[in-house]
Design an enzyme around this catalytic site. Sequence first.
Site, PDB file in Angstrom:
ATOM      1  CE1 TYR A   1      37.686  14.017  20.553  1.00 57.45           C
ATOM      2  CE2 TYR A   1      37.757  16.337  21.160  1.00 57.45           C
ATOM      3  CZ  TYR A   1      37.713  15.355  20.189  1.00 57.45           C
ATOM      4  OH  TYR A   1      37.703  15.714  18.857  1.00 57.45           O
TER       5      TYR A   1
ATOM      6  CB  SER B   1      40.181  18.861  19.089  1.00 57.47           C
ATOM      7  OG  SER B   1      39.083  19.584  19.586  1.00 57.47           O
TER       8      SER B   1
HETATM    9  P1  NAP Z   1      33.176  10.711  13.009  1.00 53.06           P
HETATM   10  O1  NAP Z   1      32.225  11.306  12.042  1.00 53.06           O
HETATM   11  O2  NAP Z   1      32.654  10.169  14.297  1.00 53.06           O
HETATM   12  O3  NAP Z   1      34.019   9.573  12.243  1.00 53.06           O
HETATM   13  C1  NAP Z   1      34.985   8.853  12.949  1.00 53.06           C
HETATM   14  C2  NAP Z   1      35.746   7.958  11.991  1.00 53.06           C
HETATM   15  O4  NAP Z   1      36.779   7.283  12.730  1.00 53.06           O
HETATM   16  C3  NAP Z   1      34.881   6.874  11.368  1.00 53.06           C
HETATM   17  O5  NAP Z   1      35.356   6.652  10.056  1.00 53.06           O
HETATM   18  C4  NAP Z   1      35.174   5.645  12.254  1.00 53.06           C
HETATM   19  O6  NAP Z   1      34.993   4.405  11.588  1.00 53.06           O
HETATM   20  C5  NAP Z   1      36.650   5.872  12.531  1.00 53.06           C
HETATM   21  N1  NAP Z   1      37.170   5.179  13.724  1.00 53.06           N
HETATM   22  C6  NAP Z   1      36.811   5.346  15.011  1.00 53.06           C
HETATM   23  N2  NAP Z   1      37.555   4.546  15.819  1.00 53.06           N
HETATM   24  C7  NAP Z   1      38.405   3.878  14.994  1.00 53.06           C
HETATM   25  C8  NAP Z   1      39.425   2.913  15.213  1.00 53.06           C
HETATM   26  N3  NAP Z   1      39.720   2.466  16.463  1.00 53.06           N
HETATM   27  N4  NAP Z   1      40.093   2.406  14.151  1.00 53.06           N
HETATM   28  C9  NAP Z   1      39.805   2.838  12.889  1.00 53.06           C
HETATM   29  N5  NAP Z   1      38.854   3.767  12.623  1.00 53.06           N
HETATM   30  C10 NAP Z   1      38.169   4.271  13.664  1.00 53.06           C
HETATM   31  O7  NAP Z   1      34.308  11.782  13.434  1.00 53.06           O
HETATM   32  P2  NAP Z   1      34.718  13.170  12.747  1.00 53.06           P
HETATM   33  O8  NAP Z   1      33.875  14.245  13.329  1.00 53.06           O
HETATM   34  O9  NAP Z   1      34.808  12.996  11.273  1.00 53.06           O
HETATM   35  O10 NAP Z   1      36.179  13.357  13.388  1.00 53.06           O
HETATM   36  C11 NAP Z   1      37.374  12.985  12.701  1.00 53.06           C
HETATM   37  C12 NAP Z   1      38.577  13.447  13.532  1.00 53.06           C
HETATM   38  O11 NAP Z   1      38.507  14.867  13.714  1.00 53.06           O
HETATM   39  C13 NAP Z   1      38.602  12.848  14.940  1.00 53.06           C
HETATM   40  O12 NAP Z   1      39.930  12.603  15.331  1.00 53.06           O
HETATM   41  C14 NAP Z   1      38.006  13.949  15.796  1.00 53.06           C
HETATM   42  O13 NAP Z   1      38.411  13.865  17.148  1.00 53.06           O
HETATM   43  C15 NAP Z   1      38.558  15.177  15.107  1.00 53.06           C
HETATM   44  N6  NAP Z   1      37.775  16.388  15.368  1.00 53.06           N
HETATM   45  C16 NAP Z   1      36.464  16.479  15.016  1.00 53.06           C
HETATM   46  C17 NAP Z   1      35.759  17.652  15.295  1.00 53.06           C
HETATM   47  C18 NAP Z   1      34.305  17.822  14.923  1.00 53.06           C
HETATM   48  O14 NAP Z   1      33.739  18.874  15.293  1.00 53.06           O
HETATM   49  N7  NAP Z   1      33.673  16.891  14.224  1.00 53.06           N
HETATM   50  C19 NAP Z   1      36.400  18.714  15.927  1.00 53.06           C
HETATM   51  C20 NAP Z   1      37.741  18.591  16.270  1.00 53.06           C
HETATM   52  C21 NAP Z   1      38.425  17.421  15.974  1.00 53.06           C
HETATM   53  P3  NAP Z   1      33.527   3.670  11.499  1.00 53.06           P
HETATM   54  O15 NAP Z   1      32.720   4.477  10.500  1.00 53.06           O
HETATM   55  O16 NAP Z   1      33.823   2.304  11.001  1.00 53.06           O
HETATM   56  O17 NAP Z   1      32.935   3.708  12.869  1.00 53.06           O
END
Ligand code: NAP
Length: 242
Positions: free
Chosen positions: A152, A139
Amino acid sequence: MPAAIVTGSSRGIGRAIATRFAADGFDVTINYLNQEDAAVDVAGEVREYGQESTVVGADVSTVAGARELIDCAVDAFGGVDHVVNNAGIDHHRYTPELDPADFDRIMDVNVNSAFIVTKHALPWLEQSDASPSVTNLSSILAHTGAPIECHYSASKGALISLTRSHAAEFAPEVRVNAIAPGHIETDMTADRHPGEKERQREAIPVGHFGQPGDIAHACAYLREATFVTGEVLNVNGGETMR
Ligand code: NAP
């Protein structure tokens, strides 16, 4: 057919990465924690690209969950060519109110999962002849820190160290890189206060938030970039220039 595993691919960035891999000709293992219906939808989308998919409900922050994920992927596709450690959770608390158990949970899901999944996939990655790679989702907050998200931010910083260490350890057989997204519009960022969102948007030189497809595009690049390992690709609309 080459095969990829994308952790946390039922929604958001993981979903976009999984379908991009399918569009690029990969069979894909879809992983979720709670949202099975969403994961089954993604598997359907993968098949629309003419690729195979398998869906595994497993908590990748646990050794048992990570093992199950890799075992199911190998049963389905006979091996593993690419791993994307995308599963992650966010949590907002100032340090005085932050329960150490919540700090640990963030580290378990965001960092330990990448270590455990990669460790169990490694013997299969090493056997791949498809320029195998691991991509870890870090991130922008790994670089900048954040006042209300020390846990985080620390987890995402640790992922960069893990990436560089694994890249050095697994070369030349397996490349390992990280992506550091800025603000991407997913469920994780949906509940921000409108005023805070506007302030964040104004800080982005390109003038808009990112979409999951922007990260999928970066991930496809790193998968194909056979001269790139141990790198962190910043995908944030120029936010870290400021
Ligand atoms: P999101 O929409 O909240 O989706 C999270 C995903 O992770 C969902 O598929 C969830 O499954 C799964 N998950 C959570 N805990 C888990 C576990 N213990 N075992 C298996 N699966 C798990 O998140 P996102 O925004 O797409 O983020 C994806 C990645 O990018 C993350 O690592 C996040 O930190 C990183 N990131 C995101 C942003 C942003 O702005 N969105 C920025 C920087 C980095 P369920 O659907 O079953 O709950």
